[in-house]
Design a protein around this motif. Structure first.
Motif, short mmCIF file in Angstrom:
data_model
loop_
_atom_site.label_atom_id
_atom_site.label_comp_id
_atom_site.label_asym_id
_atom_site.label_seq_id
_atom_site.Cartn_x
_atom_site.Cartn_y
_atom_site.Cartn_z
N ARG A 217 0.86 -1.18 0.00
CA ARG A 217 0.00 0.00 0.00
C ARG A 217 0.90 1.24 0.00
N GLY A 218 0.82 2.04 -1.07
CA GLY A 218 1.61 3.25 -1.13
C GLY A 218 1.11 4.29 -0.15
N ILE A 219 2.06 5.02 0.46
CA ILE A 219 1.72 6.06 1.42
C ILE A 219 2.12 7.44 0.92
N ALA A 220 3.35 7.56 0.41
CA ALA A 220 3.84 8.86 -0.05
C ALA A 220 5.02 8.64 -1.00
N PRO A 235 0.64 11.42 -1.90
CA PRO A 235 1.17 12.78 -1.70
C PRO A 235 2.70 12.76 -1.69
N THR A 236 3.29 13.90 -1.98
CA THR A 236 4.74 14.01 -1.91
C THR A 236 5.18 14.31 -0.48
N PHE A 237 6.45 14.02 -0.20
CA PHE A 237 7.00 14.36 1.11
C PHE A 237 6.87 15.86 1.35
N ALA A 238 7.06 16.65 0.30
CA ALA A 238 6.97 18.11 0.46
C ALA A 238 5.57 18.52 0.90
N GLU A 239 4.55 17.90 0.33
CA GLU A 239 3.17 18.20 0.73
C GLU A 239 2.93 17.87 2.20
N PRO A 245 12.49 15.77 0.90
CA PRO A 245 11.50 15.81 -0.18
C PRO A 245 12.10 15.54 -1.56
N ASN A 246 13.39 15.81 -1.73
CA ASN A 246 14.01 15.60 -3.04
C ASN A 246 14.90 14.36 -3.06
N ALA A 247 14.78 13.54 -2.03
CA ALA A 247 15.57 12.31 -1.99
C ALA A 247 15.08 11.34 -3.06
#
Length: 322
Positions: A217-220, A235-239, A245-247
């Motif tokens: 199950r995808g989370i982010a 959602p993105t880590f940035a959100e 977030p850019n890893a």
């Protein structure tokens, strides 16, 4: 004229090895992937190998040499013959963290390996076993804080970027999670899909198929934007305001450090061509990868800068390997 055309067509296949020899390639070329089969490096190597073979006039084989978070395979290439026939295709995080992690690293990544091309970037997907009672990011964080023993965090190996990223993520959540190392990203994904661990962070190229078919199950997702191909809901880590977030996984190819510059340049050209072929570009895009082709000089400078950046993270967390 017809006889000359027929003769030319008959001799063309015989000329290919001669062209390859003139370029310096006269026997089988190995792509050493220092991780187990099924991970991002392995998938990428097998996508590009046929094109490289056509261009260089030699058979190109993929050889998996896993161990020590990629260092066994990297050491093999670093100490190999500098003739351009043994290539290292690797998640560069293994190289840029190694100098800070190992007190006695058997080779110098920046000097004993020669950069050829930074190939692709693929964001990380954070995913859980479907049985874990966490349907989204908020529920996962709440569970990790309340019941950390129920959430073992799988990663690609001690010192890998997924290990360090997982450590920073758990710290940000305020959750004392157990981080469990595996022999590469593919093994960590398989462990979570099989219920051996509950949470994983790994490259989208190898992880997205598991999310799409329901085994995870995808989370982010990390990276500058959300993924497509059925993963738009992540959602993105940035959100989410999460660290890193850019890893992601930056895949690159290198050869032994003393390889002649002309051979390095020819390999760089061959990889650029392989990346640009429409079928290869489509397959990589479907797997969430973005082409980030970068030639020898800028790639080496990028590696040096990343080595310093990740060194600060390793030192701040006092992580050392013998």
């Amino acid at each position: 004229m017809q006889r000359r055309t027929i003769l030319t067509s008959l001799l063309a296949p015989l000329a290919m090895p001669a062209v390859a020899r003139a370029q310096g390639f006269d026997h089988t070329i190995r792509i050493v992937v220092p991780f187990a089969p099924g991970g991002t490096s392995d998938i990428l190597a097998r996508i590009l190998a046929p094109s490289l073979s056509r261009q260089l006039g030699q058979q190109v084989v993929v050889e998996n040499r896993s161990g020590a978070a990629g260092m066994l395979g990297a050491d093999l290439v670093a100490k190999g013959a500098p003739d351009g026939h043994t290539l290292l295709l690797i998640d560069t995080s293994a190289l840029v963290t190694a100098p800070s992690l190992y007190a006695r690293l058997p080779f110098d990544p920046l000097n004993d390996l020669a950069a050829v091309n930074l190939l692709i970037f693929a964001p990380y997907i954070l995913a859980v076993n479907p049985a874990l009672p966490a349907a989204n990011a908020a529920e996962l964080v709440a569970l990790a804080r309340a019941r950390p023993a129920a959430v073992n965090f799988a990663h690609a190996g001690v010192g890998a970027a997924t290990h360090l990223g997982g450590l920073l993520l758990a710290q940000h959540w305020g959750a004392d999670l157990t981080l469990v190392p595996y022999r590469g990203g593919a093994a960590s994904v398989a462990a979570v899909a099989g219920g051996e661990a509950q949470l994983v962070i790994n490259g989208a190229t190898a992880t997205a198929p598991f999310v799409r078919d329901g085994r995870l199950r995808g989370i982010a997702v990390t990276g500058p934007h959300r993924l497509g191909q059925g993963l738009e809901n992540l959602p993105t880590f940035a959100e989410l305001g999460w660290p890193g977030p850019n890893a992601g996984t930056f895949q690159g190819v290198l050869v032994a450090g003393r390889t002649p510059p002309a051979l390095v340049a020819r390999l760089d050209e061959a990889f650029r061509t392989a990346l640009a072929e429409p079928d290869n570009a489509r397959r990589m895009g479907d797997l969430g990868a973005e082409i980030r082709s970068m030639g020898p000089a800028p790639f080496r400078a990028w590696l040096a800068a990343e080595t310093e950046n990740w060194g600060r993270v390793v030192r701040a967390n006092n992580i050392r390997l013998d």
